[in-house]
Design a protein around this motif. Sequence first.
Motif, PDB file in Angstrom:
ATOM      1  N   SER A 158      -7.029  -7.343 -12.947  1.00 38.87           N
ATOM      2  CA  SER A 158      -7.334  -5.910 -12.906  1.00 38.87           C
ATOM      3  C   SER A 158      -8.427  -5.530 -13.900  1.00 38.87           C
ATOM      4  CB  SER A 158      -6.064  -5.125 -13.257  1.00 38.87           C
ATOM      5  OG  SER A 158      -5.653  -5.449 -14.574  1.00 38.87           O
ATOM      6  N   THR A 159      -8.954  -4.339 -13.714  1.00 36.00           N
ATOM      7  CA  THR A 159      -9.886  -3.808 -14.702  1.00 36.00           C
ATOM      8  C   THR A 159      -9.577  -2.342 -14.939  1.00 36.00           C
ATOM      9  OG1 THR A 159     -12.171  -3.957 -15.436  1.00 36.00           O
ATOM     10  CG2 THR A 159     -11.810  -3.025 -13.245  1.00 36.00           C
ATOM     11  N   GLY A 160     -10.040  -1.821 -16.067  1.00 34.11           N
ATOM     12  CA  GLY A 160      -9.710  -0.440 -16.422  1.00 34.11           C
ATOM     13  C   GLY A 160     -10.938   0.442 -16.473  1.00 34.11           C
ATOM     14  N   MET A 182       4.476 -20.078  -2.426  1.00 38.57           N
ATOM     15  CA  MET A 182       4.102 -18.907  -3.224  1.00 38.57           C
ATOM     16  C   MET A 182       3.267 -17.909  -2.425  1.00 38.57           C
ATOM     17  SD  MET A 182       5.595 -19.345  -6.097  1.00 38.57           S
ATOM     18  CE  MET A 182       4.842 -18.160  -7.187  1.00 38.57           C
ATOM     19  N   ASN A 183       3.857 -16.787  -2.137  1.00 37.10           N
ATOM     20  CA  ASN A 183       3.163 -15.635  -1.563  1.00 37.10           C
ATOM     21  C   ASN A 183       2.239 -16.016  -0.405  1.00 37.10           C
ATOM     22  OD1 ASN A 183       2.604 -12.984  -1.226  1.00 37.10           O
ATOM     23  ND2 ASN A 183       1.733 -12.638  -3.250  1.00 37.10           N
ATOM     24  N   ALA A 184       2.818 -16.619   0.606  1.00 35.11           N
ATOM     25  CA  ALA A 184       2.044 -17.101   1.752  1.00 35.11           C
ATOM     26  C   ALA A 184       1.160 -16.003   2.334  1.00 35.11           C
ATOM     27  CB  ALA A 184       2.999 -17.609   2.819  1.00 35.11           C
ATOM     28  N   GLY A 185      -0.099 -16.376   2.592  1.00 36.13           N
ATOM     29  CA  GLY A 185      -1.037 -15.429   3.201  1.00 36.13           C
ATOM     30  C   GLY A 185      -1.819 -14.633   2.184  1.00 36.13           C
ATOM     31  N   THR A 186      -1.508 -14.782   0.902  1.00 36.12           N
ATOM     32  CA  THR A 186      -2.236 -14.056  -0.144  1.00 36.12           C
ATOM     33  C   THR A 186      -3.260 -14.992  -0.781  1.00 36.12           C
ATOM     34  OG1 THR A 186      -0.455 -12.508  -0.612  1.00 36.12           O
ATOM     35  CG2 THR A 186      -1.972 -12.957  -2.417  1.00 36.12           C
ATOM     36  N   VAL A 187      -4.452 -14.521  -0.947  1.00 35.34           N
ATOM     37  CA  VAL A 187      -5.630 -15.254  -1.436  1.00 35.34           C
ATOM     38  C   VAL A 187      -6.061 -16.308  -0.407  1.00 35.34           C
ATOM     39  CG1 VAL A 187      -6.662 -16.696  -3.242  1.00 35.34           C
ATOM     40  CG2 VAL A 187      -5.034 -14.890  -3.871  1.00 35.34           C
ATOM     41  N   ALA A 208       1.668   0.324 -13.164  1.00 32.68           N
ATOM     42  CA  ALA A 208       1.393  -1.118 -13.110  1.00 32.68           C
ATOM     43  C   ALA A 208       1.954  -1.806 -14.358  1.00 32.68           C
ATOM     44  CB  ALA A 208      -0.110  -1.356 -13.001  1.00 32.68           C
ATOM     45  N   GLN A 209       2.386  -3.054 -14.179  1.00 26.13           N
ATOM     46  CA  GLN A 209       3.005  -3.803 -15.279  1.00 26.13           C
ATOM     47  C   GLN A 209       2.109  -4.986 -15.672  1.00 26.13           C
ATOM     48  OE1 GLN A 209       6.915  -4.722 -13.743  1.00 26.13           O
ATOM     49  NE2 GLN A 209       7.426  -2.552 -13.480  1.00 26.13           N
ATOM     50  N   LEU A 210       2.304  -5.469 -16.881  1.00 26.53           N
ATOM     51  CA  LEU A 210       1.382  -6.475 -17.408  1.00 26.53           C
ATOM     52  C   LEU A 210       1.293  -7.718 -16.517  1.00 26.53           C
ATOM     53  CD1 LEU A 210      -0.480  -6.350 -19.907  1.00 26.53           C
ATOM     54  CD2 LEU A 210       1.239  -4.575 -19.876  1.00 26.53           C
ATOM     55  N   GLY A 211       2.427  -8.168 -15.959  1.00 27.36           N
ATOM     56  CA  GLY A 211       2.390  -9.354 -15.094  1.00 27.36           C
ATOM     57  C   GLY A 211       1.490  -9.138 -13.888  1.00 27.36           C
ATOM     58  N   GLY A 212       1.648  -7.995 -13.242  1.00 28.48           N
ATOM     59  CA  GLY A 212       0.834  -7.677 -12.065  1.00 28.48           C
ATOM     60  C   GLY A 212      -0.621  -7.456 -12.436  1.00 28.48           C
ATOM     61  N   ARG A 247       0.839  -1.202   0.000  1.00 25.80           N
ATOM     62  CA  ARG A 247       0.000   0.000   0.000  1.00 25.80           C
ATOM     63  C   ARG A 247       0.867   1.242   0.000  1.00 25.80           C
ATOM     64  NH1 ARG A 247      -4.976   0.968   3.704  1.00 25.80           N
ATOM     65  NH2 ARG A 247      -3.389   1.674   5.120  1.00 25.80           N
ATOM     66  N   PHE A 248       0.883   1.972  -1.112  1.00 28.09           N
ATOM     67  CA  PHE A 248       1.674   3.194  -1.079  1.00 28.09           C
ATOM     68  C   PHE A 248       1.108   4.136  -0.037  1.00 28.09           C
ATOM     69  CE2 PHE A 248      -1.630   5.056  -3.685  1.00 28.09           C
ATOM     70  CZ  PHE A 248      -1.553   6.410  -3.409  1.00 28.09           C
ATOM     71  N   LYS A 249      -0.134   3.811   0.367  1.00 31.26           N
ATOM     72  CA  LYS A 249      -0.750   4.627   1.408  1.00 31.26           C
ATOM     73  C   LYS A 249      -0.576   4.019   2.790  1.00 31.26           C
ATOM     74  CE  LYS A 249      -4.325   6.822  -1.257  1.00 31.26           C
ATOM     75  NZ  LYS A 249      -5.744   7.110  -1.336  1.00 31.26           N
ATOM     76  N   GLY A 260      -5.492 -13.611 -12.098  1.00 28.97           N
ATOM     77  CA  GLY A 260      -6.015 -13.465 -10.739  1.00 28.97           C
ATOM     78  C   GLY A 260      -5.336 -14.330  -9.703  1.00 28.97           C
ATOM     79  N   ASN A 261      -4.203 -14.965 -10.043  1.00 24.17           N
ATOM     80  CA  ASN A 261      -3.589 -15.858  -9.037  1.00 24.17           C
ATOM     81  C   ASN A 261      -2.834 -15.085  -7.954  1.00 24.17           C
ATOM     82  OD1 ASN A 261      -0.459 -16.567  -8.994  1.00 24.17           O
ATOM     83  ND2 ASN A 261      -0.937 -15.981 -11.104  1.00 24.17           N
ATOM     84  N   GLU A 262      -2.582 -13.801  -8.176  1.00 27.55           N
ATOM     85  CA  GLU A 262      -1.959 -12.911  -7.185  1.00 27.55           C
ATOM     86  C   GLU A 262      -0.602 -13.424  -6.676  1.00 27.55           C
ATOM     87  OE1 GLU A 262      -4.512 -10.893  -4.355  1.00 27.55           O
ATOM     88  OE2 GLU A 262      -6.281 -11.658  -5.386  1.00 27.55           O
ATOM     89  N   GLY A 263       0.092 -14.150  -7.516  1.00 23.58           N
ATOM     90  CA  GLY A 263       1.409 -14.651  -7.121  1.00 23.58           C
ATOM     91  C   GLY A 263       1.337 -15.810  -6.154  1.00 23.58           C
ATOM     92  N   THR A 292       2.004  -1.551  -7.311  1.00 24.23           N
ATOM     93  CA  THR A 292       0.845  -0.689  -7.021  1.00 24.23           C
ATOM     94  C   THR A 292      -0.286  -1.429  -6.303  1.00 24.23           C
ATOM     95  OG1 THR A 292      -0.235  -1.112  -9.147  1.00 24.23           O
ATOM     96  CG2 THR A 292       1.314   0.735  -9.057  1.00 24.23           C
ATOM     97  N   ALA A 293      -0.037  -2.644  -5.849  1.00 20.71           N
ATOM     98  CA  ALA A 293      -1.063  -3.421  -5.153  1.00 20.71           C
ATOM     99  C   ALA A 293      -1.595  -2.639  -3.954  1.00 20.71           C
ATOM    100  CB  ALA A 293      -0.479  -4.746  -4.699  1.00 20.71           C
ATOM    101  N   THR A 294      -2.834  -2.920  -3.592  1.00 18.49           N
ATOM    102  CA  THR A 294      -3.446  -2.160  -2.493  1.00 18.49           C
ATOM    103  C   THR A 294      -3.945  -3.050  -1.350  1.00 18.49           C
ATOM    104  OG1 THR A 294      -5.569  -2.289  -3.603  1.00 18.49           O
ATOM    105  CG2 THR A 294      -4.266  -0.313  -4.019  1.00 18.49           C
TER     106      THR A 294
END
Length: 499
Positions: free
Chosen positions: A165-167, A475-480, A155-159, A40-42, A213-216, A89-91
């Motif tokens: 994502s949606t636009g 892989m990215n423990a705790g995500t999803v 944001a990059q294509l992989g992310g 979170r950049f915030k 949508g696998n979020e890593g 840029t993930a939030t």
Amino acid sequence: MTASRSSLSRAEVVDRLTDLLGADRVDTDAARLRAASVDRFKKYSAVHGMLDGPFPAAIARPATVEQVAAVLRFADEELVNVVPRSGGTATEGGLETVVEDSVVLDVSGLDAILDIDPVDMTATVQGGVPLQALEDAVREQGLTTGHSPQSRPLAQLGGLVATRSTGQLSTLYGGIEDLVVGCEAVLPGGTVTRIKAVPRRAAGPDVRHVVIGNEGALCVVTEVTVKLFPFRPETCRYLGYLVDDFGDGIEGLRRLVTDGYRPSVCRVYSRQDATQHFGDLTEGRTLVVVVTEGPERLSAATAEAVEEVFAGVPPVDPGAIEAWFTDLNWGPDRIRAEYDDMLRRPHLGYTTEVSCSWSQAAGLYEAVTARLERDFLRFADITMLGAHSSHSYQTGTNLYFVYDYDVRCDPREELAEYHVPINAIVVEEALRAGGSMVHHHGIGKYRTPWVQEEHGSAYVLLERLKRAFDPNGVMNAGTVFPLDGFTDPFVGIPGREGS
Ligand SMILES: Cc1cc2nc3c(=O)[nH]c(=O)nc-3n(C[C@H](O)[C@H](O)[C@H](O)COP(=O)(O)OP(=O)(O)OC[C@H]3O[C@@H](n4cnc5c(N)ncnc54)[C@H](O)[C@@H]3O)c2cc1C
């Protein structure tokens, strides 16, 4: 914080990565490791320099797919947690390194635009290509990706693929899942898999959706092929209307979209949200914003339908809508400015986006605002609460709740004190309405407490994907997927039913 399951020490992890990639591709700079431990950049505590870790052992910066595979093979064998990262840029906490001595796998070095094909209308790029770079390149040929999230400059294509994502133009072009025609990914253990780009096929389940949508948490996206469209800014029409309330705006959009019209932008802003974006223009009322585009005849016909649906409703200056639209994206300067603002004053704005069917949308908006007002004492520090619908479909729409608050606690407690309980109310009400707890930001780590409720009896499908693709859980423990023993800030929050 979770202990590493690897028998390797932090120094040994760094040494092994250095053997694989070379010293110049293994970053152990303390400040950069701290920055790579959050997304979170915030993140208010991070902005104020209050990061408690755990900090990753290293940031691995592979230059080739083979190097990505080598890092994943090593991590799988040695049970080292890997957090893939591209634009940063993930939030929703997806980039947070909750396991000690994790490796951040930064794919932004895979940044080649491999092919732009104006006949078959596709572009193929490596996962680390920023969307803006691709968009600039295709526009030189009079084309567009049609994908325009506000984070497009960074944001990059992989992310973008990994987060589903949606636009801002999604009502016409669709989300990333409608735009990706093929891709390459590296699985835990180092297997490289390529999903070929074809217009459509009926060859079993659509395997793109294991990647999208696998979020890593299942694999690393290293290459993406997306659709292209003609770029025709000259046919755009900008329209705006002031309606009486949120439900009226939703009903107007519903009529338009279910009738078969596809404006690119199609939004309704609650009074508060409209005021923060458009100021006096809105006269304190609810605002509908529509942009049409495409071939001239199609754009004109769509605009005509919009005018019919909103006949008799006061319009606003189209020039103001166009000016707003051309200044929507967030590049580094804007992010820096918001960051500096957080340092200057104890104030923060945040968001939670959900989706639901048309018939539930106005009620969900009311339910969330009513519940926040009911618990108003607890949320007395809220300075703004609003919402907009910004992505519409034949069967429903999204609601993007926005809230600003003064931070009257220790910066470390900001997340738990404010964002967590407000986010929980939005998520719970969306689930209660039969909608989805997340429209486009991903589950990350912040929404895992509800992932089983979100999926219900379909959760077994998700869980088995994890077991099949990431049997060693690196892989990215705790995500999803909730991480057992991960002491997340959502546990036991007051007002969260069932906790
Ligand atoms: C100002 C701002 C505006 C935003 N606007 C939008 C918007 O309009 N629409 C929208 O959908 N989102 C938006 N977002 C959210 C964010 O930009 C998206 O989620 C975006 O897709 C993340 O892409 P990224 O390259 O920055 O990925 P990162 O932030 O680097 O990573 C995001 C997640 O994907 C994983 N990941 C990253 N790269 C890979 C990879 N190559 N393979 C596998 N997993 C990977 C990470 O582990 C993490 O879980 C916005 C965010 C900000 C800060």
